[in-house]
Design a protein around this motif. Structure first.
Motif, mmCIF file in Angstrom:
data_model
loop_
_atom_site.group_PDB
_atom_site.id
_atom_site.type_symbol
_atom_site.label_atom_id
_atom_site.label_comp_id
_atom_site.label_asym_id
_atom_site.label_seq_id
_atom_site.Cartn_x
_atom_site.Cartn_y
_atom_site.Cartn_z
ATOM 1 N N SER A 389 8.453 5.514 -42.183
ATOM 2 C CA SER A 389 9.164 4.789 -41.131
ATOM 3 C C SER A 389 9.360 5.696 -39.929
ATOM 4 O O SER A 389 9.105 6.884 -40.001
ATOM 5 N N SER A 391 11.750 6.579 -36.284
ATOM 6 C CA SER A 391 12.963 6.397 -35.493
ATOM 7 C C SER A 391 12.826 7.126 -34.168
ATOM 8 O O SER A 391 12.540 8.308 -34.141
ATOM 9 N N ASP A 392 12.996 6.412 -33.067
ATOM 10 C CA ASP A 392 12.876 7.017 -31.741
ATOM 11 C C ASP A 392 14.178 6.846 -30.969
ATOM 12 O O ASP A 392 14.892 5.876 -31.167
ATOM 13 N N LEU B 346 8.845 15.412 -30.939
ATOM 14 C CA LEU B 346 8.017 14.504 -31.737
ATOM 15 C C LEU B 346 7.815 15.145 -33.105
ATOM 16 O O LEU B 346 7.343 16.277 -33.195
ATOM 17 N N GLY B 349 4.667 12.843 -39.420
ATOM 18 C CA GLY B 349 5.013 12.490 -40.797
ATOM 19 C C GLY B 349 4.915 13.655 -41.764
ATOM 20 O O GLY B 349 5.648 13.718 -42.751
ATOM 21 N N LEU B 377 13.795 11.464 -28.739
ATOM 22 C CA LEU B 377 13.385 11.862 -30.093
ATOM 23 C C LEU B 377 12.386 10.835 -30.594
ATOM 24 O O LEU B 377 12.600 9.645 -30.437
ATOM 25 N N GLU B 378 11.310 11.290 -31.216
ATOM 26 C CA GLU B 378 10.358 10.374 -31.859
ATOM 27 C C GLU B 378 10.086 10.946 -33.236
ATOM 28 O O GLU B 378 9.455 11.991 -33.351
ATOM 29 N N ILE B 379 10.565 10.255 -34.256
ATOM 30 C CA ILE B 379 10.560 10.878 -35.572
ATOM 31 C C ILE B 379 9.914 10.004 -36.619
ATOM 32 O O ILE B 379 10.257 8.826 -36.771
ATOM 33 N N ILE B 380 8.976 10.582 -37.339
ATOM 34 C CA ILE B 380 8.290 9.843 -38.386
ATOM 35 C C ILE B 380 8.603 10.421 -39.766
ATOM 36 O O ILE B 380 8.755 9.688 -40.714
ATOM 37 N N ALA B 381 8.721 11.748 -39.875
ATOM 38 C CA ALA B 381 9.062 12.342 -41.182
ATOM 39 C C ALA B 381 10.500 11.981 -41.537
ATOM 40 O O ALA B 381 11.332 11.773 -40.661
ATOM 41 N N ASP B 382 10.812 11.869 -42.818
ATOM 42 C CA ASP B 382 12.170 11.464 -43.171
ATOM 43 C C ASP B 382 13.073 12.627 -43.545
ATOM 44 O O ASP B 382 14.274 12.563 -43.375
#
Lengths: 470, 446
Positions: A389, A391-392, B346, B349, B377-382
């Motif tokens: 998933s 989140s931005d 950024l 993942g 913020l642009e976030i793909i990893a959890d």
């Protein structure tokens, strides 16, 4: 707790309002939008000429404006495949529930709408496709001069009031979708609360899309005159079809001096609805506007409730949660413009992404050069429940006056292992611990919900968010 | 020189002559040619793109149709030491210091035009080319000069910049200081010529080593030009470097800074950027963290006054697990000045266990000051911890009142609060003489 665990697993997986009725309408436009359709529709509604002119002008603006170049990919919106006007019933909105056509009544019964209304609401509007099919208001409010009508009736019964305020907060040239709404709007609520009148219990509207590839364009205008108070609650659902529908509302709020408007929405469209709405409020001297905004459903939502603080001492508040499950994009946020002295604002945004969903916060806080002693705070928290998933966070702050205190904070995290570990060491199972943490995460939003009366709204949240309220 | 879009053979001849005049070998001339080819074919920056919305690229990049003249970069190399230490040593030797040295608490000891020790090699970049007859190993490793217009122009028309190589196991005790003084000496441009300056500094640090490096840019007063410094920092595994860049340009200079960073596994870089002079300054910080365990910090001190404009763009791309990044920009804005902070983190993942922080604090000192902040913020990893924050405030009235009650004038009190606002970052240099150098440069402006 085991039931709760199942619910956590189900977050975003189940949609309980996906049933559909057979389509049996008095009028359903063909696909696509044209000046002819707009004219026909306006005639059918018996509108005054100025509104028809307004619609046709807006149509030109809509055609000339480009699609937004930022944000989620909207190439899936096919303007030519949409039915812009669907009239479910010949009669204007009725005031007795018994007069609502049987199949629509059944739908709303299944959604639990009238049940709550009978018990706890001061007034209710139910919109089915393009038209409001039912509205009611408690007689004591009517006596005090409160107007609560669907927008079409308001245009017939109070044309001067509508003409005075329509499009003053969100002009048709604001953006492509505001122009689209202005050209083809149908339904929505009109509320006028006279000076000093406080509507203690909420007024509610419920929006339902039933037809396939349908566009719903409701138009809501709420005016709280000096010192008045009103709380308006809105809920939305649609069945699941393979063809996408478009919901593009325009909501305008005007809070006069000392007035307070609270607007709560739980958007739970099915995951084939593009939800592209424009919501904006003007708050004058010492007025308060609050947007309580829940985004759970829809395929792509773009919604940035805005508050223009135009009078000294005005206050704005946006509290929102977004849940992005599989295939969903929740591009939401808030926009606050401080244009007067001593204005204050607070934005709290919470989001959860799961199963490949994408949640974004996109916000603006602007302080104009002549607004002094401004205080504003923005806080965004995001939880990522898995590694696919996203989140931005895209905040923008533009400050042109030194006498301010503006803050912004954001965090993105997963549920902390140490938090889980701690709770488990206190005897909770892992999933119970997770449930408790998610509960806590949504708590600031949950407590703002009018739970004692908006029963069905609570139910929505409960089912999607594992019962974090009640 | 003739215009950039003049017939190709002519402009290439000019760049070849430029290489020859700097005594550079043919390998350097080839790079200049490549750069010129790229510059003439690459598109101009798109004003609709987010990073150019607030700054007009025309204000920073040359006009291709006009002839131009390039500024010279006079480099002075040296080390910094605190005068207190030096004083003690001198006193032991029975020597008393001159009065001017007593005022400054940090001392710059000149080491000439090139330094060659077992720990490091430093010279101008042209001298490094001359020495090895080929570009140093890290030069344009990512080939930005083929992809990015400002870098391409830089490759073709560079006249300044330094080359620093920190050798393995080195641990510099004193900060290395590179002073640039840029100007048009003995070549007064005529009416139609535009004045330009490009410099390229390359900092390489090999394996475990420790160093503090300061690059201090100044220019000849009264000369207006467009400057385009490019800084490449390339740290190998386990290197630990603090890099301080001071933009002390004269008031007529518009400056486009590009800072590109490559970090090896477990390498650690701290950048401290001080925006002091110049009329318009746009700075791009771009870091790819593609090796696990890399650690990076970017700190900005922006002191904007008059009609100055500072536009800062940071981009940190977490591409590998277990990396750390921290960005903090403190902007003090006075007069009709404007500042922009646009930060982006950024997280891919695969970049699990990322720690990323981003913060922008703005102190507005006048009615007409403006500040803008976009920390993204642009976030793909959890499995990450990412936060960002921004704030806008004016002087705290209570603090001002307190200081004034202790006998300071309003201006002194305000200056003291601004110093305090920057102090947090100045201390990040982790070296007393580097901190002192930086605060003296800031104090000069106040």
């Amino acid at each position: 707790m085991s039931e709760k665990n199942q619910e956590i697993k189900d977050i975003g997986n189940s949609y309980k309002y996906g049933f559909a009725d057979a389509e049996d309408y008095v009028y359903k436009s063909g696909t696509g939008l044209s000046p002819r359709l707009i004219t026909e529709m306006s005639r059918m509604k018996g509108e005054p000429d100025w509104m028809l002119h307004n619609r046709l002008k807006a149509y030109e603006v809509f055609m000339s404006k480009p699609m937004p170049s930022w944000g989620p990919d909207l190439s899936g919106v096919r303007f030519d495949d949409i039915h812009y006007y669907v009239r479910p019933s010949e009669r204007p909105a009725v005031t007795s529930w018994d007069d609502v056509p049987e199949y629509i009544k059944n739908t709303f019964d299944r959604l639990g709408v009238p049940e709550a209304e009978r018990k706890h609401l001061a007034g209710l509007t139910a919109q089915y496709e393009s038209e409001v099919v039912y509205h009611s208001i408690k007689s004591n409010l009517e006596e005090k001069g409160v107007i609560f009508l669907d927008m079409d009736s308001a245009l017939r019964e109070h044309p001067d009031l509508v003409k005075k305020y329509f499009g003053t907060v969100i002009p048709m040239t604001d953006n492509k979708f505001a122009a689209l709404n202005t050209s083809v709007w149908s339904g929505g609520s009109f509320i006028y609360v006279p000076k000093g009148v406080k509507v203690d219990i909420p007024l509610q509207a419920y929006f339902r899309i039933n037809a396939q590839a349908m566009g719903q364009f409701e138009r809501t205008l709420i005016i709280a005159d000096e010192g008045a108070f009103v709380h308006y609650v809105e809920g939305c659902t649609a069945p699941i079809y393979s063809q996408d529908s478009l919901h593009s509302a325009v909501v305008e709020l005007i809070a006069m001096e000392g007035a307070r408007i609270r607007y709560s929405t739980i958007q739970n469209w099915s995951t084939n609805v593009f939800n592209l709405v424009t919501k904006r409020a003007h708050a004058y001297k010492n007025a308060t506007v609050e947007w309580i905004d829940g985004n759970i459903g829809s395929k792509i939502s773009m919604k940035y409730p805005a508050i223009y603080l135009l009078g000294e001492g005005a206050h704005g508040e946006v509290i929102s949660v977004a849940f992005a499950g599989k295939g969903q994009i929740q591009d939401t946020g808030a926009k606050i413009v401080h244009a007067a002295d001593n204005t204050t604002s607070n934005v709290l945004s919470k989001s959860i992404s799961k199963g490949g969903g994408q949640a974004s916060y996109r916000g603006l806080v602007k302080v104009s050069g002549d607004a002094e002693n401004v205080k504003g705070n923005v806080r965004c928290d995001a939880l990522l429940l898995d590694g696919i998933s996203r989140s931005d966070t895209y905040p923008t702050m533009l400050v042109s006056n030194p006498k301010v205190r503006i803050g912004h904070e954001a965090t993105v995290s997963k549920v902390g292992d140490e938090q889980i570990f701690y709770l488990m060491s206190r005897g909770l199972s892992e999933s119970d611990a997770l449930a408790m943490i998610i509960n806590g995460f949504f708590e600031p939003f949950a407590k703002e919900l009018p739970m004692e009366y908006a029963v069905e709204l609570n139910r929505l949240i409960k089912m999607e968010m594992e019962g974090s309220v009640g | 020189m003739i215009a950039i879009d003049a017939p190709f053979a002519q402009i290439i001849k000019e760049t070849d002559d430029l290489a020859a005049s700097l005594g550079e070998p043919s390998a350097a001339a080839d790079i200049r040619r490549d750069g010129m080819v790229a510059a003439r074919t690459l598109p101009q920056p798109d004003r609709r793109r987010e990073e150019w919305k607030r700054s007009n690229p025309d204000r920073f990049l040359p006009d291709f149709s006009r002839p131009f003249v390039l500024a010279d970069d006079r480099i002075e190399l040296g080390f910094l030491s605190e005068t207190s230490e030096l004083q003690r040593e001198l006193q032991e030797l029975g020597v008393s210091l001159a009065a001017e040295d007593k005022e400054s608490r940090v001392r710059f000891e000149t080491a000439g035009e090139a330094i060659e020790t077992p720990e490091l090699t430093v010279s101008s970049l042209s001298a490094a080319f001359r020495k090895d007859s080929q570009p140093p190993a890290g030069f344009f490793r990512a080939e930005q000069h083929q992809k990015d217009l400002p870098c391409a122009l830089n490759a073709a028309l560079r006249t300044g910049g330094a080359y620093v190589k920190i050798k393995p196991e080195a641990a510099l005790k004193r900060p290395l200081c590179i002073k640039h003084r840029v100007g048009f000496v003995g070549k007064e441009p005529d009416g139609d010529q535009q004045r330009l300056f490009f410099s390229h500094s390359l900092i390489e640090a090999l394996n475990p080593c420790k160093a503090v490096i300061i690059e201090d840019f100044t220019s000849v007063p009264g000369q207006a030009f467009k400057a385009g410094p490019l800084i490449e920092i390339d740290l190998s595994q386990g290197a630990e470097v603090t890099y301080v860049m001071i933009g002390g340009w004269d008031k007529e200079v518009s400056c486009l800074n590009n800072i590109h960073v490559r970090l090896g596994k477990d390498a650690s870089l701290k950048i401290i950027f001080a925006g002091i002079g110049g009329s318009l300054t746009k700075t791009f910080f771009s870091e790819d963290l593609n090796q696990p365990g890399a650690h990076t910090e970017i700190y900005g001190i922006i002191m904007a006054s008059g009609a100055q404009f500072f536009d800062n763009d940071t981009f940190i791309h977490h591409k590998a697990p277990s990396c750390y990044s921290n960005v903090l920009f403190n902007c003090a804005v006075d007069g009709q000045a404007r500042t922009v902070f646009a930060g982006n983190i950024l997280v891919d993942g695969c970049a699990q266990l990322t720690d990323a922080y981003q913060k922008n604090q703005n102190l507005l000192l006048s009615e007409d000051a403006k500040a803008e902040s976009m920390p993204k913020l642009e976030i793909i990893a959890d499995d990450v911890r990412c936060t960002h924050g921004a704030s806008f405030t004016e002087h705290d009235e209570n603090q001002l009142f307190y200081l004034q009650s202790r006998g300071l004038s309003e201006k002194e009190a305000k200056n003291m609060l601004v110093e305090g606002f920057f102090g947090e970052i100045i201390q990040k240099t982790g070296n007393p003489s580097a901190a002192e150098w930086l605060s003296e440069r800031l104090a000069e402006k106040m």
